[in-house]
Design a protein around this motif. Structure first.
Motif, PDB file in Angstrom:
ATOM      1  N   VAL A   1     156.261   7.949 -67.531  1.00  9.72           N
ATOM      2  CA  VAL A   1     157.320   7.926 -66.518  1.00  9.72           C
ATOM      3  C   VAL A   1     157.028   9.005 -65.490  1.00  9.72           C
ATOM      4  O   VAL A   1     156.600  10.106 -65.844  1.00  9.72           O
ATOM      5  N   LEU A   2     157.265   8.679 -64.214  1.00 10.58           N
ATOM      6  CA  LEU A   2     157.133   9.644 -63.131  1.00 10.58           C
ATOM      7  C   LEU A   2     158.485   9.703 -62.418  1.00 10.58           C
ATOM      8  O   LEU A   2     159.017   8.666 -62.022  1.00 10.58           O
ATOM      9  N   VAL A   3     159.039  10.897 -62.302  1.00 13.23           N
ATOM     10  CA  VAL A   3     160.329  11.110 -61.631  1.00 13.23           C
ATOM     11  C   VAL A   3     160.062  11.956 -60.391  1.00 13.23           C
ATOM     12  O   VAL A   3     159.437  13.016 -60.498  1.00 13.23           O
ATOM     13  N   ALA A   4     160.522  11.466 -59.231  1.00 13.10           N
ATOM     14  CA  ALA A   4     160.280  12.201 -57.991  1.00 13.10           C
ATOM     15  C   ALA A   4     161.426  11.984 -57.013  1.00 13.10           C
ATOM     16  O   ALA A   4     162.254  11.095 -57.191  1.00 13.10           O
ATOM     17  N   ASP A   5     161.440  12.802 -55.970  1.00 10.41           N
ATOM     18  CA  ASP A   5     162.446  12.701 -54.917  1.00 10.41           C
ATOM     19  C   ASP A   5     162.379  11.324 -54.265  1.00 10.41           C
ATOM     20  O   ASP A   5     161.282  10.797 -54.049  1.00 10.41           O
ATOM     21  N   PRO A   6     163.542  10.731 -53.962  1.00  9.68           N
ATOM     22  CA  PRO A   6     163.546   9.400 -53.337  1.00  9.68           C
ATOM     23  C   PRO A   6     162.741   9.315 -52.036  1.00  9.68           C
ATOM     24  O   PRO A   6     162.191   8.261 -51.728  1.00  9.68           O
ATOM     25  N   GLU A   7     162.659  10.413 -51.286  1.00  9.14           N
ATOM     26  CA  GLU A   7     161.892  10.405 -50.039  1.00  9.14           C
ATOM     27  C   GLU A   7     160.411  10.156 -50.284  1.00  9.14           C
ATOM     28  O   GLU A   7     159.703   9.694 -49.393  1.00  9.14           O
ATOM     29  N   ARG A   8     159.946  10.471 -51.491  1.00  8.80           N
ATOM     30  CA  ARG A   8     158.531  10.271 -51.812  1.00  8.80           C
ATOM     31  C   ARG A   8     158.302   8.978 -52.593  1.00  8.80           C
ATOM     32  O   ARG A   8     157.194   8.706 -53.033  1.00  8.80           O
ATOM     33  N   ALA A   9     159.362   8.184 -52.747  1.00  4.29           N
ATOM     34  CA  ALA A   9     159.279   6.958 -53.550  1.00  4.29           C
ATOM     35  C   ALA A   9     158.191   5.982 -53.086  1.00  4.29           C
ATOM     36  O   ALA A   9     157.493   5.426 -53.929  1.00  4.29           O
ATOM     37  N   PRO A  10     158.015   5.747 -51.782  1.00  3.70           N
ATOM     38  CA  PRO A  10     156.983   4.773 -51.402  1.00  3.70           C
ATOM     39  C   PRO A  10     155.586   5.142 -51.942  1.00  3.70           C
ATOM     40  O   PRO A  10     154.946   4.321 -52.595  1.00  3.70           O
ATOM     41  N   ALA A  11     155.162   6.359 -51.714  1.00  2.82           N
ATOM     42  CA  ALA A  11     153.819   6.760 -52.151  1.00  2.82           C
ATOM     43  C   ALA A  11     153.758   6.969 -53.658  1.00  2.82           C
ATOM     44  O   ALA A  11     152.832   6.498 -54.329  1.00  2.82           O
ATOM     45  N   LEU A  12     154.745   7.669 -54.215  1.00  3.33           N
ATOM     46  CA  LEU A  12     154.673   8.003 -55.632  1.00  3.33           C
ATOM     47  C   LEU A  12     155.083   6.846 -56.533  1.00  3.33           C
ATOM     48  O   LEU A  12     154.619   6.744 -57.668  1.00  3.33           O
ATOM     49  N   GLY A  13     155.933   5.949 -56.014  1.00  2.00           N
ATOM     50  CA  GLY A  13     156.245   4.736 -56.763  1.00  2.00           C
ATOM     51  C   GLY A  13     155.008   3.872 -56.923  1.00  2.00           C
ATOM     52  O   GLY A  13     154.748   3.312 -57.995  1.00  2.00           O
ATOM     53  N   LYS A  14     154.211   3.781 -55.852  1.00  2.00           N
ATOM     54  CA  LYS A  14     152.953   3.027 -55.915  1.00  2.00           C
ATOM     55  C   LYS A  14     151.970   3.710 -56.860  1.00  2.00           C
ATOM     56  O   LYS A  14     151.308   3.041 -57.666  1.00  2.00           O
ATOM     57  N   LEU A  15     151.900   5.034 -56.788  1.00  2.00           N
ATOM     58  CA  LEU A  15     151.018   5.778 -57.691  1.00  2.00           C
ATOM     59  C   LEU A  15     151.398   5.524 -59.147  1.00  2.00           C
ATOM     60  O   LEU A  15     150.529   5.273 -59.984  1.00  2.00           O
ATOM     61  N   ALA A  16     152.682   5.578 -59.431  1.00  2.00           N
ATOM     62  CA  ALA A  16     153.141   5.318 -60.801  1.00  2.00           C
ATOM     63  C   ALA A  16     152.734   3.915 -61.235  1.00  2.00           C
ATOM     64  O   ALA A  16     152.196   3.730 -62.339  1.00  2.00           O
ATOM     65  N   ALA A  17     152.978   2.930 -60.388  1.00  2.00           N
ATOM     66  CA  ALA A  17     152.632   1.545 -60.727  1.00  2.00           C
ATOM     67  C   ALA A  17     151.128   1.392 -60.952  1.00  2.00           C
ATOM     68  O   ALA A  17     150.697   0.727 -61.905  1.00  2.00           O
ATOM     69  N   ASP A  18     150.325   2.037 -60.092  1.00  2.00           N
ATOM     70  CA  ASP A  18     148.869   1.963 -60.232  1.00  2.00           C
ATOM     71  C   ASP A  18     148.392   2.580 -61.545  1.00  2.00           C
ATOM     72  O   ASP A  18     147.351   2.204 -62.067  1.00  2.00           O
ATOM     73  N   ARG A  19     149.161   3.542 -62.059  1.00  2.00           N
ATOM     74  CA  ARG A  19     148.792   4.239 -63.298  1.00  2.00           C
ATOM     75  C   ARG A  19     149.489   3.646 -64.526  1.00  2.00           C
ATOM     76  O   ARG A  19     149.391   4.184 -65.614  1.00  2.00           O
ATOM     77  N   GLY A  20     150.247   2.581 -64.328  1.00  2.00           N
ATOM     78  CA  GLY A  20     150.939   1.941 -65.449  1.00  2.00           C
ATOM     79  C   GLY A  20     152.153   2.706 -65.935  1.00  2.00           C
ATOM     80  O   GLY A  20     152.561   2.582 -67.093  1.00  2.00           O
ATOM     81  N   ALA A  21     152.736   3.511 -65.035  1.00  2.00           N
ATOM     82  CA  ALA A  21     153.912   4.312 -65.385  1.00  2.00           C
ATOM     83  C   ALA A  21     155.140   3.763 -64.667  1.00  2.00           C
ATOM     84  O   ALA A  21     155.029   3.145 -63.607  1.00  2.00           O
ATOM     85  N   ALA A  22     156.294   3.990 -65.250  1.00  2.00           N
ATOM     86  CA  ALA A  22     157.552   3.648 -64.590  1.00  2.00           C
ATOM     87  C   ALA A  22     157.881   4.750 -63.588  1.00  2.00           C
ATOM     88  O   ALA A  22     157.470   5.894 -63.754  1.00  2.00           O
ATOM     89  N   PHE A  23     158.633   4.395 -62.547  1.00  2.32           N
ATOM     90  CA  PHE A  23     159.045   5.369 -61.541  1.00  2.32           C
ATOM     91  C   PHE A  23     160.559   5.427 -61.474  1.00  2.32           C
ATOM     92  O   PHE A  23     161.234   4.400 -61.519  1.00  2.32           O
ATOM     93  N   ALA A  24     161.097   6.625 -61.368  1.00  2.00           N
ATOM     94  CA  ALA A  24     162.523   6.834 -61.139  1.00  2.00           C
ATOM     95  C   ALA A  24     162.667   7.946 -60.110  1.00  2.00           C
ATOM     96  O   ALA A  24     161.854   8.863 -60.060  1.00  2.00           O
TER      97      ALA A  24
END
Length: 181
Positions: A138-161
């Protein structure tokens, strides 16, 4: 003593400045540290149960009691579990300081997840390197960074919140629906 102090008088073979490499002289017959029989969260929760209405933490003008913070940590634990967090596996957290961020740390302790804080001031490329190395569930990050870090999480097989500095975000929405396990 196990180690001779650097402030003791120099002996033959020591550096001229009086600093020596510590040398083991003997080990105690009994271990100096007793193994923990319960997790750190259990120890914290037991202590908090003694006075649940005592203030645990304050943020701005809001005082959170031990019971409130423990309940929040339990709900966040349930949300992380629902996102796929597993005991012993990293949960990368890239957020500003807040009560909810601290409760996320407590939730990781409670679930046995490896809390992996990453400085929110790091660039996306620095975060990409650290997340790639950690392999979080799981990767948890600020919503403002969701576009880049949400994609990073998905690319790494992790959930994003997401979790904002004001305590809002998808993690808190999921925690609001989650029962504390």
């Amino acid at each position: 003593p196990i180690c001779r102090s650097a402030t003791a008088p120099p002996q033959a073979g020591e550096h001229a400045q009086g600093f020596a490499t510590p040398q083991l002289t003997s080990l105690p017959a009994q271990p100096m540290v007793r193994p923990m029989t319960q997790g750190l969260y259990s120890a914290i929760a037991a202590r908090w149960a003694e006075a649940p209405d005592a203030v645990a933490i304050t943020e701005d003008s809001k005082a959170w009691t031990r019971a409130e913070l423990g309940e929040l940590a339990g709900r966040i634990h349930g949300a992380l579990q629902g996102l796929g967090a597993e005991p012993g596996k990293p949960v990368c957290v890239i957020v500003e300081k807040s009560v909810q961020a601290f409760a996320t740390y407590l939730a990781c302790l409670r679930g046995g997840y490896a809390f992996f804080p990453i400085n929110a001031g790091y660039t996306d490329s620095e975060i990409e390197y650290l997340v790639g190395d950690a392999g979080p569930k799981v990767l948890v990050a600020d919503p403002e960074r969701a576009p880049a870090l949400g994609k990073l999480a998905a690319d790494r097989g992790a959930a994003f919140a997401s979790l904002a500095g004001d305590g809002t975000g998808s993690l808190m929405e999921a925690a609001g629906k989650a029962a504390a396990p």
